[in-house]
Motif scaffolding. Structure first.
Motif, PDB file in Angstrom:
ATOM      1  N   LEU A  53      43.032  90.221  90.277  1.00 60.62           N
ATOM      2  CA  LEU A  53      42.733  91.656  90.276  1.00 60.62           C
ATOM      3  C   LEU A  53      41.288  91.914  89.882  1.00 60.62           C
ATOM      4  CD1 LEU A  53      46.065  92.994  88.785  1.00 60.62           C
ATOM      5  CD2 LEU A  53      45.187  93.352  91.095  1.00 60.62           C
TER       6      LEU A  53
ATOM      7  N   GLU B 143      39.284  91.141  92.847  1.00 58.47           N
ATOM      8  CA  GLU B 143      39.481  92.160  93.884  1.00 58.47           C
ATOM      9  C   GLU B 143      39.013  93.539  93.427  1.00 58.47           C
ATOM     10  OE1 GLU B 143      40.828  91.738  97.073  1.00 58.47           O
ATOM     11  OE2 GLU B 143      40.656  89.593  96.683  1.00 58.47           O
TER      12      GLU B 143
ATOM     13  N   TYR C  85      44.141  97.886  86.541  1.00 58.63           N
ATOM     14  CA  TYR C  85      45.569  97.649  86.299  1.00 58.63           C
ATOM     15  C   TYR C  85      45.917  97.861  84.840  1.00 58.63           C
ATOM     16  CZ  TYR C  85      43.927  93.232  84.321  1.00 58.63           C
ATOM     17  OH  TYR C  85      43.283  92.294  83.571  1.00 58.63           O
TER      18      TYR C  85
ATOM     19  N   GLN D  34      45.126 101.106  94.670  1.00 57.57           N
ATOM     20  CA  GLN D  34      44.143 100.317  93.916  1.00 57.57           C
ATOM     21  C   GLN D  34      44.137 100.606  92.418  1.00 57.57           C
ATOM     22  OE1 GLN D  34      41.485  98.240  95.663  1.00 57.57           O
ATOM     23  NE2 GLN D  34      42.862  98.444  97.384  1.00 57.57           N
ATOM     24  N   ASN D  35      45.210 101.179  91.905  1.00 59.06           N
ATOM     25  CA  ASN D  35      45.265 101.410  90.460  1.00 59.06           C
ATOM     26  C   ASN D  35      46.677 101.111  89.970  1.00 59.06           C
ATOM     27  OD1 ASN D  35      44.975 102.215  87.848  1.00 59.06           O
ATOM     28  ND2 ASN D  35      45.033 104.408  88.315  1.00 59.06           N
TER      29      ASN D  35
ATOM     30  N   VAL E 215      40.402  95.593  91.270  1.00 53.35           N
ATOM     31  CA  VAL E 215      41.502  96.562  91.232  1.00 53.35           C
ATOM     32  C   VAL E 215      41.841  96.805  89.768  1.00 53.35           C
ATOM     33  CG1 VAL E 215      43.946  96.929  91.776  1.00 53.35           C
ATOM     34  CG2 VAL E 215      42.455  95.803  93.437  1.00 53.35           C
TER      35      VAL E 215
ATOM     36  N   ILE F 151      49.325  97.022  95.124  1.00 53.75           N
ATOM     37  CA  ILE F 151      47.938  97.500  95.230  1.00 53.75           C
ATOM     38  C   ILE F 151      47.859  98.631  96.255  1.00 53.75           C
ATOM     39  CG2 ILE F 151      45.607  96.870  95.974  1.00 53.75           C
ATOM     40  CD1 ILE F 151      46.111  94.087  94.798  1.00 53.75           C
TER      41      ILE F 151
END
Ligand SMILES: [Zn+2]
Length: 580
Positions: free
Chosen positions: A249, A252, A256, A288-289, A254, A283
């Motif tokens: 992540l 990427e 989290y 994306q969160n 992203v 995702i």
């Protein structure tokens, strides 16, 4: 089994799709097979059902499982011992004819087989670190190496399939050093197929290597097992998977919440591939969160925070609110709620946030509920019963609990009055320690405080609130000291224990020079054999002693102490040195 196999197929197909290789006669499930010998077997795979490549529907068109598949042994997740042993045997050129990789689905068997194959084919020489740039490496990485032949044992399980395979072993490798056969799910082969394979496995041509992979080695004939070098792949721990997810992540970019990742891990069974597929979906779903809320909604799981709420309710003993809680989760399977509840409690116990005694009671109630669920079709009622019983269990305080609470109370009193110690800096617990002690006692109220202190200590207001809760809980205990029902002399022993714990010197004096006579009508009668020097110590610390006595015998206690001169030698001599 069928589903799992489909999952595997889908993965393989996806793999090929991403690599933009045509799916056809030459590359169905074999993928990497391009020799004409294979066309017969391969054609069996090119059925209409799976000849259409699966579309990767992520917006960024990223297949995480593919993008982050391990390329080197050192990149395998959670298989350190296997990767070390394999690397060592490759680096020392001790190559076996046949390997067997066994382990759970998604534990890295196929990835390892592919790394192994490249290690054997790399033009830079056999080593555990294939270069990745030579022709052989590049072909293998693209899944196009003509001498690395992957076979799915589940769909090529018959004796004819194996005969085709054996036929292929007669031809030398076309570009590589070896001809390598990777047979996945090998336990699916028929008995006849295994028998046909046996001889080749035992004495293959020098250029042939076998890498067999299976989720179920127990289903394989002993004759096959004994002819392979067996490597067992462990179940990958959630901790390792979690670390892996975080790394991905971050790469990427992203965002989290860690708890959301735990939800993903909990919904899967330790397969890297499945977890990454789920991560990919999450995702997209969460835009994306990866929040707990989004992920729990996506996988249909309860948001773990509802159990925090439930625990507050349990500790308040509010049956009405407990009932409302059950109504609020009625959209979920009762079985799942109960399983999650059990998981939550186990986590609390592991983190030392829930007294064992209470946890044991809760788990017993949950087990009963599971039993009820099997025998009663009204699952909502089973859940309601479970929660109400837990609520009740939180309220019931047994004698031990009361004692533990009283202990916390005594410690608190002692620290606020500084009454038992001549040197306040030593041995007297700080306010925070007192609160910790309080949390050790097996009561739900204290448990709530424990949660508050531990998780929200950053906030001063909340800590104050927690402190008030302790005070309130302790007040209640002082009002109803359950241990008043204990036998009188047992209570005196309890008092002595408490005293020794709090003030070792006083404890010793009482042990040796004070004798319990009786406790009648609220009057505690003691015989005092202490010499004057020691008696004066008792006098100066009297208020602390009285506090403890009140705790154990009740606050209206009257004390009658008979000064006795007859006993001049103490029962134990250990205190002699302190005597003048
Ligand atoms: Zn290479």
């Amino acid at each position: 089994m069928q589903d799992m196999q489909n999952g595997y197929d889908a993965y393989e197909m996806k793999d090929t799709t991403i690599l933009e290789e045509p799916i056809g006669l030459e590359s169905g499930i074999f993928g990497m097979e391009t020799t004409s010998d294979s066309s017969k077997i391969a054609s069996k795979e090119a059925s209409p059902a799976n000849s259409t490549p699966l579309k990767d529907d992520t917006p960024s068109n990223v297949n995480l499982a593919l993008k982050y598949r391990p390329i080197l042994f050192s990149e395998l997740i959670g298989q350190e011992s296997v990767s070390l042993t394999l690397s060592a045997s490759l680096d020392s050129n001790k190559i076996s004819n046949a390997y067997l990789f066994s382990g759970l689905r998604g534990s890295g068997k196929t990835s390892s087989a592919r790394i192994m194959a490249r290690s054997l084919e790399c033009e830079k020489g056999i080593s555990s670190h294939p270069c990745g740039v030579c022709d052989n490496c590049v072909l293998a990485l693209k899944g196009n190496h003509p001498d690395i032949i992957e076979i799915d044992g589940a769909s090529n399980r018959k004796i004819d399939d194996i005969r085709d395979l054996i036929e292929q072993t007669k031809y030398r490798p076309s570009v590589g050093r070896f001809k390598i056969f990777i047979i996945d799910e090998v336990h699916m082969l028929t008995k006849e197929a295994f028998n046909a394979l046996l001889k080749t496995l035992e004495e293959p041509p020098s250029y042939v290597k076998f890498i067999l992979a299976t989720t179920d080695p127990l289903k394989m004939p002993a004759t096959i097992l004994s002819r392979t070098q067996h490597y067992r792949f462990k179940k990958i721990s959630n901790a390792k998977l979690l670390a892996h997810l975080k790394t991905i992540l971050e790469k990427e970019k992203v965002s989290y919440e860690e708890e959301a990742l735990n939800l993903i891990l909990k919904s899967q069974s330790g397969s890297v591939r499945d977890v990454l597929t789920m991560l990919e979906q999450a995702i997209i779903y969460s835009k994306q969160n990866l929040s707990v809320e989004a992920v729990s909604t996506m996988i249909g799981a309860l948001n773990p925070s509802v159990f925090d709420e439930l625990f507050l309710i349990l500790s308040s003993g509010d049956m009405q609110k407990a009932r409302e809680f059950v109504l609020s989760v009625r959209d979920y399977e009762a079985q799942m709620v109960i399983d999650e509840l059990a998981f939550f409690i186990k986590t609390k116990v592991t983190n030392l946030e829930l007294p064992l005694e209470l946890a044991t009671r809760y788990l017993r109630i949950i087990n009963d509920a599971r039993y009820d669920l099997q025998n009663d079709s009204d699952s909502d009622f089973c859940l309601l019963l479970c929660v109400l019983r837990m609520c009740e269990a939180s309220k019931v305080l047994d004698i031990k609990t009361a004692i533990a609470r009283a202990e916390a109370s005594v410690l608190k009193e002692a620290s606020s009055k500084d009454s038992l110690e001549s040197k306040p800096s030593e041995g007297i617990p700080s306010k925070l320690e007192v609160r910790k002690d309080a949390t050790l006692s097996a009561s739900s109220k204290d448990f709530v405080v424990s949660t508050s202190v531990k998780e929200r200590a950053q906030s001063e207001n909340l800590e104050q609130e927690a402190s008030q809760k302790v005070d309130k809980a302790l007040e209640e205990v002082e009002q109803k000291p359950t241990f008043l029902e204990l036998p009188k002399d047992t209570r005196y022993v309890l008092f002595l224990e408490r005293l020794s714990f709090k003030d070792a010197e006083l404890g010793e004096i009482f042990e040796n020079f004070i004798e319990y006579k009786s406790f009648e009508d609220g009057i505690l009668e003691l015989d005092n054999f202490a010499p004057d020097e020691l008696a004066s110590i008792i006098r100066t610390r009297y208020s602390g002693i009285k506090l403890l006595l009140d705790e154990v015998f009740g606050s209206n206690l009257k004390l009658k102490v008979n000064k006795v001169l007859a006993k001049v030698t103490p029962k134990s001599a250990s205190i002699d040195k302190d005597l003048p």
